[in-house]
Design a protein around this motif. Sequence first.
Motif, PDB file in Angstrom:
ATOM      1  N   HIS A 117      33.956  42.726 -11.469  1.00 53.29           N
ATOM      2  CA  HIS A 117      32.613  42.545 -10.908  1.00 53.29           C
ATOM      3  C   HIS A 117      31.752  43.719 -11.371  1.00 53.29           C
ATOM      4  O   HIS A 117      31.620  44.726 -10.686  1.00 53.29           O
ATOM      5  N   ARG A 118      31.145  43.595 -12.520  1.00 49.30           N
ATOM      6  CA  ARG A 118      30.503  44.733 -13.181  1.00 49.30           C
ATOM      7  C   ARG A 118      29.228  45.205 -12.490  1.00 49.30           C
ATOM      8  O   ARG A 118      28.746  46.297 -12.768  1.00 49.30           O
ATOM      9  N   PHE A 119      28.701  44.396 -11.550  1.00 47.54           N
ATOM     10  CA  PHE A 119      27.499  44.841 -10.844  1.00 47.54           C
ATOM     11  C   PHE A 119      27.826  45.528  -9.513  1.00 47.54           C
ATOM     12  O   PHE A 119      26.927  45.863  -8.747  1.00 47.54           O
ATOM     13  N   GLY A 120      29.111  45.686  -9.231  1.00 51.45           N
ATOM     14  CA  GLY A 120      29.495  46.413  -8.021  1.00 51.45           C
ATOM     15  C   GLY A 120      29.248  45.665  -6.731  1.00 51.45           C
ATOM     16  O   GLY A 120      28.910  46.272  -5.705  1.00 51.45           O
ATOM     17  N   ASN A 121      29.441  44.325  -6.766  1.00 53.43           N
ATOM     18  CA  ASN A 121      29.277  43.525  -5.550  1.00 53.43           C
ATOM     19  C   ASN A 121      29.950  42.165  -5.748  1.00 53.43           C
ATOM     20  O   ASN A 121      30.334  41.796  -6.864  1.00 53.43           O
ATOM     21  N   PHE A 122      30.092  41.449  -4.665  1.00 48.00           N
ATOM     22  CA  PHE A 122      30.508  40.048  -4.727  1.00 48.00           C
ATOM     23  C   PHE A 122      29.248  39.197  -4.710  1.00 48.00           C
ATOM     24  O   PHE A 122      28.219  39.584  -4.146  1.00 48.00           O
ATOM     25  N   ASP A 123      29.336  37.992  -5.302  1.00 46.03           N
ATOM     26  CA  ASP A 123      28.202  37.075  -5.198  1.00 46.03           C
ATOM     27  C   ASP A 123      28.638  35.653  -4.862  1.00 46.03           C
ATOM     28  O   ASP A 123      27.828  34.726  -4.874  1.00 46.03           O
ATOM     29  N   ARG A 124      29.922  35.490  -4.568  1.00 46.76           N
ATOM     30  CA  ARG A 124      30.440  34.207  -4.085  1.00 46.76           C
ATOM     31  C   ARG A 124      31.470  34.484  -2.991  1.00 46.76           C
ATOM     32  O   ARG A 124      32.221  35.465  -3.057  1.00 46.76           O
ATOM     33  N   GLU A 125      31.504  33.609  -1.976  1.00 51.19           N
ATOM     34  CA  GLU A 125      32.457  33.789  -0.874  1.00 51.19           C
ATOM     35  C   GLU A 125      33.889  33.791  -1.391  1.00 51.19           C
ATOM     36  O   GLU A 125      34.739  34.531  -0.890  1.00 51.19           O
ATOM     37  N   SER A 126      34.160  32.975  -2.391  1.00 46.71           N
ATOM     38  CA  SER A 126      35.527  32.873  -2.912  1.00 46.71           C
ATOM     39  C   SER A 126      36.009  34.209  -3.471  1.00 46.71           C
ATOM     40  O   SER A 126      37.213  34.495  -3.457  1.00 46.71           O
ATOM     41  N   GLU A 127      35.078  35.039  -3.963  1.00 51.56           N
ATOM     42  CA  GLU A 127      35.461  36.333  -4.528  1.00 51.56           C
ATOM     43  C   GLU A 127      36.008  37.276  -3.463  1.00 51.56           C
ATOM     44  O   GLU A 127      36.860  38.121  -3.751  1.00 51.56           O
ATOM     45  N   PRO A 139      50.637  40.576   3.420  1.00 54.35           N
ATOM     46  CA  PRO A 139      50.315  41.134   4.735  1.00 54.35           C
ATOM     47  C   PRO A 139      51.171  40.528   5.842  1.00 54.35           C
ATOM     48  O   PRO A 139      51.713  39.431   5.697  1.00 54.35           O
ATOM     49  N   GLU A 140      51.282  41.251   6.940  1.00 56.99           N
ATOM     50  CA  GLU A 140      51.948  40.714   8.117  1.00 56.99           C
ATOM     51  C   GLU A 140      51.050  39.656   8.753  1.00 56.99           C
ATOM     52  O   GLU A 140      49.819  39.732   8.678  1.00 56.99           O
ATOM     53  N   ASP A 141      51.696  38.657   9.361  1.00 59.18           N
ATOM     54  CA  ASP A 141      50.918  37.616  10.027  1.00 59.18           C
ATOM     55  C   ASP A 141      50.058  38.239  11.122  1.00 59.18           C
ATOM     56  O   ASP A 141      50.499  39.123  11.851  1.00 59.18           O
ATOM     57  N   ARG A 142      48.816  37.774  11.219  1.00 62.36           N
ATOM     58  CA  ARG A 142      47.826  38.202  12.207  1.00 62.36           C
ATOM     59  C   ARG A 142      47.332  39.622  11.949  1.00 62.36           C
ATOM     60  O   ARG A 142      46.929  40.325  12.863  1.00 62.36           O
ATOM     61  N   THR A 143      47.336  40.016  10.676  1.00 67.15           N
ATOM     62  CA  THR A 143      46.674  41.258  10.290  1.00 67.15           C
ATOM     63  C   THR A 143      45.174  41.000  10.193  1.00 67.15           C
ATOM     64  O   THR A 143      44.740  40.060   9.533  1.00 67.15           O
ATOM     65  N   LEU A 144      44.393  41.839  10.847  1.00 69.03           N
ATOM     66  CA  LEU A 144      42.938  41.741  10.782  1.00 69.03           C
ATOM     67  C   LEU A 144      42.413  42.847   9.872  1.00 69.03           C
ATOM     68  O   LEU A 144      42.671  44.024  10.113  1.00 69.03           O
ATOM     69  N   VAL A 145      41.669  42.449   8.847  1.00 74.33           N
ATOM     70  CA  VAL A 145      41.021  43.416   7.968  1.00 74.33           C
ATOM     71  C   VAL A 145      39.535  43.443   8.314  1.00 74.33           C
ATOM     72  O   VAL A 145      38.834  42.432   8.178  1.00 74.33           O
ATOM     73  N   SER A 146      39.079  44.597   8.797  1.00 78.24           N
ATOM     74  CA  SER A 146      37.655  44.813   9.015  1.00 78.24           C
ATOM     75  C   SER A 146      37.083  45.297   7.694  1.00 78.24           C
ATOM     76  O   SER A 146      37.231  46.467   7.334  1.00 78.24           O
ATOM     77  N   LEU A 147      36.452  44.378   6.969  1.00 81.72           N
ATOM     78  CA  LEU A 147      36.094  44.632   5.578  1.00 81.72           C
ATOM     79  C   LEU A 147      34.593  44.882   5.424  1.00 81.72           C
ATOM     80  O   LEU A 147      33.762  44.066   5.839  1.00 81.72           O
ATOM     81  N   THR A 148      34.266  46.001   4.800  1.00 80.35           N
ATOM     82  CA  THR A 148      32.879  46.315   4.462  1.00 80.35           C
ATOM     83  C   THR A 148      32.705  46.139   2.963  1.00 80.35           C
ATOM     84  O   THR A 148      33.496  46.676   2.172  1.00 80.35           O
ATOM     85  N   THR A 156      20.985  42.686  -2.878  1.00 80.66           N
ATOM     86  CA  THR A 156      22.304  43.172  -2.484  1.00 80.66           C
ATOM     87  C   THR A 156      22.242  43.731  -1.070  1.00 80.66           C
ATOM     88  O   THR A 156      21.387  44.566  -0.752  1.00 80.66           O
ATOM     89  N   ASN A 157      23.166  43.227  -0.223  1.00 79.42           N
ATOM     90  CA  ASN A 157      23.251  43.694   1.160  1.00 79.42           C
ATOM     91  C   ASN A 157      24.696  44.055   1.483  1.00 79.42           C
ATOM     92  O   ASN A 157      25.640  43.507   0.884  1.00 79.42           O
TER      93      ASN A 157
END
Length: 382
Positions: A117-127, A139-148, A156-157
Amino acid sequence: MKKIIYSITLILAVTLVGCNPLDDINDDIDANKAPISGDVELTLTDEDYDDLELSFPNFNSEDQAKELIPGLLTDKYPALKDNSSALVTYALYSPKREERSLVRYTVSDEDYDDLGHRFGNFDRESEIFEFLEWKYPSPEDRTLVSLTYDFYSGSTNTFNNGYLYIDGSWEEMIGFTNEEYQTMGEGFPNFSSEDEAAEKTPILLLDKLKFDGYAAGDIVGTMYKLFVTDVDDIDMDGRTDDRTTYSYVKYFIFDGANWSEYNDVLSQQLQFGHDGTTWVPDNTIKYTFTADDVALISDAFATIYEGPADNVGFFGSFDRRSGSSNYWNDDMLLEAFNVLLDARNPSAEDGQKYVLTFVVYTGSTGNETKSVIKEGGVWVYQ
């Protein structure tokens, strides 16, 4: 007159013999009434679940409901027999899983580069999901990733959402922005308690999701934050007695107008029919033609069966006199049923049944009923 004499005899028997309470006799009479056909709607109560000897006021599965409800219907409606129907609303235990462990992560410039991702961001949910599978391959089942992460959609947001690993796949949990916490009356981007999250989140969701097309019965997962003791050393500072922000999962269900906290129980419906011997699960829909239905059929067949179509459109009844030039025979009616049901219920699956009631003219007007079922994508007579 016979009924009066019978009632007096019953009273005398109770008075003189006294071996059976009157209530028991009345129950026996009710249970042996002449069979009747009828349609009922029933919403199960806590007492009904108790009568079924269930530990909780809900069923564990649809199969369990199909197994136990027929006996309950027999007890409640002993006189209803062949061709009767019952639409039953019941509670189904359908739990949504919450987090067991938490990971906090901010996607780095190196991460974007490594994934191309050469622009330093995602632009599709699938990414985002591709990143999670790359970053956390087992990952272990029921692992929650708080992702920023950064996301481009016109501009870009930066977003912070939750992703919960359940049964082999990642599910998004809607996170809230700092501004949204402020909207909910919070001085910091977190709630002060779980109860506060449960109270305020439904109000925010009404506005946040108002254009997303949610329908009654839809469930969404959310990720909310609390400022609590860092017992797991989430901030990795070597201490477990300091304070930090933890993220948690909570689900909410939509009723078509409002959101409310989901309590792991769904309101479901099953239809049952009486086959003359017992109640059986049945998807039959009993449907009576409306004026709009007749008009639709009249228009659809105006150039195919000109006389019969014009006649039914004008009088509102199907001419069933075999000698009439406006006669609707069974094959023609079936064609009309196909047109009508495909218009009224286009997503009906094979196996769906209808009992159709419509006005006919046979020298005088009256009602006629036909039963159809969908097989191979078309409606046929049962």
